[in-house]
Write a protein that holds these residues in place. Structure first.
Motif, PDB file in Angstrom:
ATOM      1  N   ARG A  36       0.829  -1.205   0.000  1.00  0.00           N
ATOM      2  CA  ARG A  36       0.000   0.000   0.000  1.00  0.00           C
ATOM      3  C   ARG A  36       0.860   1.251   0.000  1.00  0.00           C
ATOM      4  O   ARG A  36       0.544   2.229  -0.687  1.00  0.00           O
ATOM      5  CB  ARG A  36      -0.903   0.042   1.248  1.00  0.00           C
ATOM      6  CG  ARG A  36      -2.185  -0.721   1.079  1.00  0.00           C
ATOM      7  CD  ARG A  36      -3.158  -0.428   2.192  1.00  0.00           C
ATOM      8  NE  ARG A  36      -3.812   0.865   2.053  1.00  0.00           N
ATOM      9  CZ  ARG A  36      -4.757   1.322   2.868  1.00  0.00           C
ATOM     10  NH1 ARG A  36      -5.143   0.589   3.892  1.00  0.00           N
ATOM     11  NH2 ARG A  36      -5.298   2.498   2.670  1.00  0.00           N
ATOM     12  N   VAL A  37       1.947   1.236   0.764  1.00  0.00           N
ATOM     13  CA  VAL A  37       2.835   2.408   0.813  1.00  0.00           C
ATOM     14  C   VAL A  37       3.398   2.668  -0.583  1.00  0.00           C
ATOM     15  O   VAL A  37       3.473   3.812  -1.041  1.00  0.00           O
ATOM     16  CB  VAL A  37       3.959   2.190   1.848  1.00  0.00           C
ATOM     17  CG1 VAL A  37       4.956   3.324   1.806  1.00  0.00           C
ATOM     18  CG2 VAL A  37       3.364   2.040   3.242  1.00  0.00           C
ATOM     19  N   ILE A  38       3.766   1.602  -1.274  1.00  0.00           N
ATOM     20  CA  ILE A  38       4.340   1.735  -2.614  1.00  0.00           C
ATOM     21  C   ILE A  38       3.286   2.211  -3.615  1.00  0.00           C
ATOM     22  O   ILE A  38       3.545   3.125  -4.413  1.00  0.00           O
ATOM     23  CB  ILE A  38       4.977   0.387  -3.028  1.00  0.00           C
ATOM     24  CG1 ILE A  38       6.365   0.295  -2.408  1.00  0.00           C
ATOM     25  CG2 ILE A  38       5.043   0.247  -4.535  1.00  0.00           C
ATOM     26  CD1 ILE A  38       7.083  -0.987  -2.720  1.00  0.00           C
ATOM     27  N   ASN A  39       2.086   1.626  -3.551  1.00  0.00           N
ATOM     28  CA  ASN A  39       1.008   2.056  -4.458  1.00  0.00           C
ATOM     29  C   ASN A  39       0.689   3.521  -4.263  1.00  0.00           C
ATOM     30  O   ASN A  39       0.496   4.268  -5.215  1.00  0.00           O
ATOM     31  CB  ASN A  39      -0.273   1.259  -4.171  1.00  0.00           C
ATOM     32  CG  ASN A  39      -0.324  -0.021  -4.956  1.00  0.00           C
ATOM     33  OD1 ASN A  39       0.406  -0.172  -5.933  1.00  0.00           O
ATOM     34  ND2 ASN A  39      -1.174  -0.931  -4.547  1.00  0.00           N
ATOM     35  N   PHE A  40       0.611   3.919  -2.990  1.00  0.00           N
ATOM     36  CA  PHE A  40       0.307   5.311  -2.660  1.00  0.00           C
ATOM     37  C   PHE A  40       1.410   6.238  -3.206  1.00  0.00           C
ATOM     38  O   PHE A  40       1.115   7.276  -3.804  1.00  0.00           O
ATOM     39  CB  PHE A  40       0.188   5.445  -1.140  1.00  0.00           C
ATOM     40  CG  PHE A  40      -0.130   6.820  -0.663  1.00  0.00           C
ATOM     41  CD1 PHE A  40      -1.417   7.310  -0.764  1.00  0.00           C
ATOM     42  CD2 PHE A  40       0.849   7.635  -0.109  1.00  0.00           C
ATOM     43  CE1 PHE A  40      -1.725   8.589  -0.310  1.00  0.00           C
ATOM     44  CE2 PHE A  40       0.553   8.908   0.338  1.00  0.00           C
ATOM     45  CZ  PHE A  40      -0.730   9.388   0.235  1.00  0.00           C
ATOM     46  N   SER A  41       2.659   5.850  -3.036  1.00  0.00           N
ATOM     47  CA  SER A  41       3.766   6.675  -3.526  1.00  0.00           C
ATOM     48  C   SER A  41       3.710   6.782  -5.051  1.00  0.00           C
ATOM     49  O   SER A  41       3.873   7.878  -5.612  1.00  0.00           O
ATOM     50  CB  SER A  41       5.109   6.067  -3.113  1.00  0.00           C
ATOM     51  OG  SER A  41       5.121   5.790  -1.736  1.00  0.00           O
ATOM     52  N   ASP A  42       3.485   5.648  -5.717  1.00  0.00           N
ATOM     53  CA  ASP A  42       3.393   5.667  -7.180  1.00  0.00           C
ATOM     54  C   ASP A  42       2.272   6.593  -7.636  1.00  0.00           C
ATOM     55  O   ASP A  42       2.417   7.325  -8.613  1.00  0.00           O
ATOM     56  CB  ASP A  42       3.122   4.248  -7.708  1.00  0.00           C
ATOM     57  CG  ASP A  42       4.371   3.401  -7.670  1.00  0.00           C
ATOM     58  OD1 ASP A  42       5.444   3.939  -7.377  1.00  0.00           O
ATOM     59  OD2 ASP A  42       4.271   2.198  -7.920  1.00  0.00           O
ATOM     60  N   ALA A  43       1.147   6.555  -6.902  1.00  0.00           N
ATOM     61  CA  ALA A  43       0.019   7.411  -7.270  1.00  0.00           C
ATOM     62  C   ALA A  43       0.392   8.882  -7.130  1.00  0.00           C
ATOM     63  O   ALA A  43       0.138   9.683  -8.036  1.00  0.00           O
ATOM     64  CB  ALA A  43      -1.193   7.075  -6.413  1.00  0.00           C
ATOM     65  N   VAL A  44       1.025   9.260  -6.019  1.00  0.00           N
ATOM     66  CA  VAL A  44       1.397  10.669  -5.828  1.00  0.00           C
ATOM     67  C   VAL A  44       2.386  11.106  -6.922  1.00  0.00           C
ATOM     68  O   VAL A  44       2.227  12.165  -7.534  1.00  0.00           O
ATOM     69  CB  VAL A  44       1.977  10.912  -4.420  1.00  0.00           C
ATOM     70  CG1 VAL A  44       2.551  12.314  -4.311  1.00  0.00           C
ATOM     71  CG2 VAL A  44       0.906  10.701  -3.363  1.00  0.00           C
ATOM     72  N   PHE A  45       3.411  10.277  -7.176  1.00  0.00           N
ATOM     73  CA  PHE A  45       4.368  10.604  -8.242  1.00  0.00           C
ATOM     74  C   PHE A  45       3.631  10.819  -9.572  1.00  0.00           C
ATOM     75  O   PHE A  45       3.830  11.823 -10.253  1.00  0.00           O
ATOM     76  CB  PHE A  45       5.385   9.466  -8.414  1.00  0.00           C
ATOM     77  CG  PHE A  45       6.628   9.601  -7.590  1.00  0.00           C
ATOM     78  CD1 PHE A  45       7.659  10.430  -7.979  1.00  0.00           C
ATOM     79  CD2 PHE A  45       6.774   8.891  -6.410  1.00  0.00           C
ATOM     80  CE1 PHE A  45       8.819  10.539  -7.225  1.00  0.00           C
ATOM     81  CE2 PHE A  45       7.921   8.999  -5.631  1.00  0.00           C
ATOM     82  CZ  PHE A  45       8.946   9.834  -6.040  1.00  0.00           C
ATOM     83  N   ILE A  72       6.609  10.038   3.351  1.00  0.00           N
ATOM     84  CA  ILE A  72       5.548  11.048   3.256  1.00  0.00           C
ATOM     85  C   ILE A  72       6.150  12.439   3.033  1.00  0.00           C
ATOM     86  O   ILE A  72       5.636  13.226   2.236  1.00  0.00           O
ATOM     87  CB  ILE A  72       4.638  10.987   4.511  1.00  0.00           C
ATOM     88  CG1 ILE A  72       3.740   9.745   4.443  1.00  0.00           C
ATOM     89  CG2 ILE A  72       3.787  12.246   4.641  1.00  0.00           C
ATOM     90  CD1 ILE A  72       2.908   9.485   5.687  1.00  0.00           C
ATOM     91  N   LEU A 106       7.187  12.747  -0.491  1.00  0.00           N
ATOM     92  CA  LEU A 106       6.029  12.960  -1.364  1.00  0.00           C
ATOM     93  C   LEU A 106       5.503  14.397  -1.248  1.00  0.00           C
ATOM     94  O   LEU A 106       5.026  14.960  -2.233  1.00  0.00           O
ATOM     95  CB  LEU A 106       4.921  11.953  -1.034  1.00  0.00           C
ATOM     96  CG  LEU A 106       5.270  10.491  -1.291  1.00  0.00           C
ATOM     97  CD1 LEU A 106       4.121   9.590  -0.875  1.00  0.00           C
ATOM     98  CD2 LEU A 106       5.620  10.257  -2.753  1.00  0.00           C
TER      99      LEU A 106
END
Lengths: 204, 204, 204, 204
Positions: free
Chosen positions: B10-19, B90, B93
């Protein structure tokens, strides 16, 4: 269709997407200066005018991130997503989506009471659905041996902490505006005691 | 709750989404011309006026992509996500999210020192949290046999390279503005030597 | 670090995110009418004025979707993501990100040659990186028994088809503007023959 | 290439991303008041002026969420994604992407017939592709023993319910505008009977 359950990984992916988009859209609230503004003002003046915007961006980004971390923490106990959990989550996301507006409103009327109260209202609404979501998960997954009474209490107190302080900030804004703006620091102080109490009761 | 770990995927998915969102929002900075502008200017003039915007879009897109690739590289060594890693990520990001503003500011005041320095500040802040994240991962996962001292050094030097050059660009902008704008090329030159040195020491 | 490979699922997730964001941002190009415009014009007139915007939204959405489907088709053969594949993909995404600007520009100057040529340029650039990506995948994964010469040819011809027609549309716009705007229909006609030829040669 | 199937998880991720972005972009329709508006009006007046915007945000968010939940429900029966399913899904997403415009248009002309009819048109178009998608899935996966005739009927009636009511709302807007705006409540009433009927026939 009462016994229907939903694909947990899709619900989580969708939630992560809404959190990340709302958090990234916060940057649109920091207006890019026009060519005219840039050529007639020093960079310093332009950045100084945007101090409320930067404060709004950083505070909203970090507070929303805190609620996302809370989502990360509580969803890992979820075994199946039923309709109630799904809709509590959708209402939580509705108020996450409102954040770019509330932040923009708060930042534009930085010294006024009204916009700050609206900002506190939004954070309280997120806090409320965060609390309801966690309470429901704790009830639904009560057969999980990892969810000891201590851990449950920690989760509920942590969720109540943020909720109550933001309501308090909104109410205090009418009486003691300058106190209201700093009272969110209490969240971290109270959290410190919640954590200490949790560790103590865990030892015994 | 100190021993708490978070769901890495989830942390990785969230980071990919923000990027990905921040990188896509960069396009909003390239203003769509009004009907009036289009009918009174040739397409050529309209595109020429947008050269700084296109440069800003391409440079910011590729530089942010570079930091995303670095995230891709370093996160694969992560076994568990603890609170420190989560919050370093965070903050990384947060400064990724600022990129559409910095790019828009830099591009609008393309020939001025101030906006360029702010742009360098943003890239340095990303570089700093990228460096802190990598350093923390290297320390945390030191028991991983794949992370030989050579590889660790390569990761840290690569992260330091980008960080130092962007700080340098920001400082030089006050003294040698035209040099400052091209100095980022040094990142690739230095990287070439870091890679060569890595391969050499790997052979012995 | 030459033998480094990247996490395929992250690269794919990131690409899907960029495609979906760029495709959703297309809607921002359809300007919401002001209260003044709504009260002094009938809904019919307002919608009629937006016909170019709706055409732009639908065409760009579907054409970008076609490239996404192509990405879906070609990436399934990829076993490992190396640096070259990663960067071809990042450049493909850069031109996907440009689509909301190109569409807005094309739509605002709907009857002019220049904005249409720029729109064709953007689609050609996507087509070029789509072609390079597919060609590289076909070469890299040549040991995959599923990738027979027939299938490879089908992939390359399909990619070339879109690329060449969009270049042609851009060039023709200077000579035969009304033909240029309809020539994209040829993509579907040619695709019909590519598919028929593929099926024939598959039988023998 | 007729027997080609697509990566189901990518199609789902992409759909979730488009849903979440469109739902988050809805907030942009709630305009942030200018400094001038804030200093010359009370917060109360500013919020009152935005009541249509808030209604639009909440209704569109929840209605789109309902369609997302329907997507969640129907896609779980899908074993393989073929070209027809893929394109039905892409057209569904096209009209999801239109929602921020329709909502903004509807909200700006809150008391007028035209914008409301356009809003109903958009919701009907989503309803139509939702219905076609579900009908196709029911036909395609008919060998799935879980898909009993009862369940199939429930899915199709639920999809038809939303579709027909939104068409009705759009048509009624010309004759009985105030009834048209409340008729969507019928969706929930009819759904109640569909569910009761489903449970009854399930028992026998």
């Amino acid at each position: 269709m009462k016994d229907l359950t939903f694909d947990k990984s899709r619900v989580i992916n969708f939630s992560d997407a809404v959190f990340s988009i709302a958090m990234t859209l916060l940057v649109l609230e920091v207006g890019i200066p026009s060519i005219k503004a840039i050529s007639s003002n020093s960079t310093w003046v332009i950045l100084q005018n945007r101090i409320p915007s930067f404060i709004g961006l950083v505070v909203s980004f970090l507070v929303t991130a805190l609620y996302w971390v809370s989502h990360l923490r509580s969803m890992k106990y979820v075994t199946t997503v039923d309709a109630k959990l799904l809709w509590l989550n959708i209402f939580l996301l509705l108020f996450i989506v409102l954040m770019p507006f509330s932040t923009g409103f708060y930042v534009t009327g930085f010294n006024l009471v009204g916009p700050f109260v609206f900002y506190c209202f939004n954070l309280s609404a997120i806090g409320l659905f965060n609390f309801l979501l966690i309470r429901y998960i704790m009830k639904k997954e009560k057969s999980n041996p990892e969810l000891t009474p201590h851990i449950k209490r920690w989760y509920l107190h942590t969720a109540l902490n943020a909720l109550i302080i933001w309501i308090l900030a909104g109410v205090l804004a009418f009486i003691l505006p300058s106190v209201a703006r700093l009272i969110f620091i209490l969240i971290f102080v109270i959290q410190f005691f919640i954590n200490r109490n949790y560790k103590k009761s865990n030892k015994t």
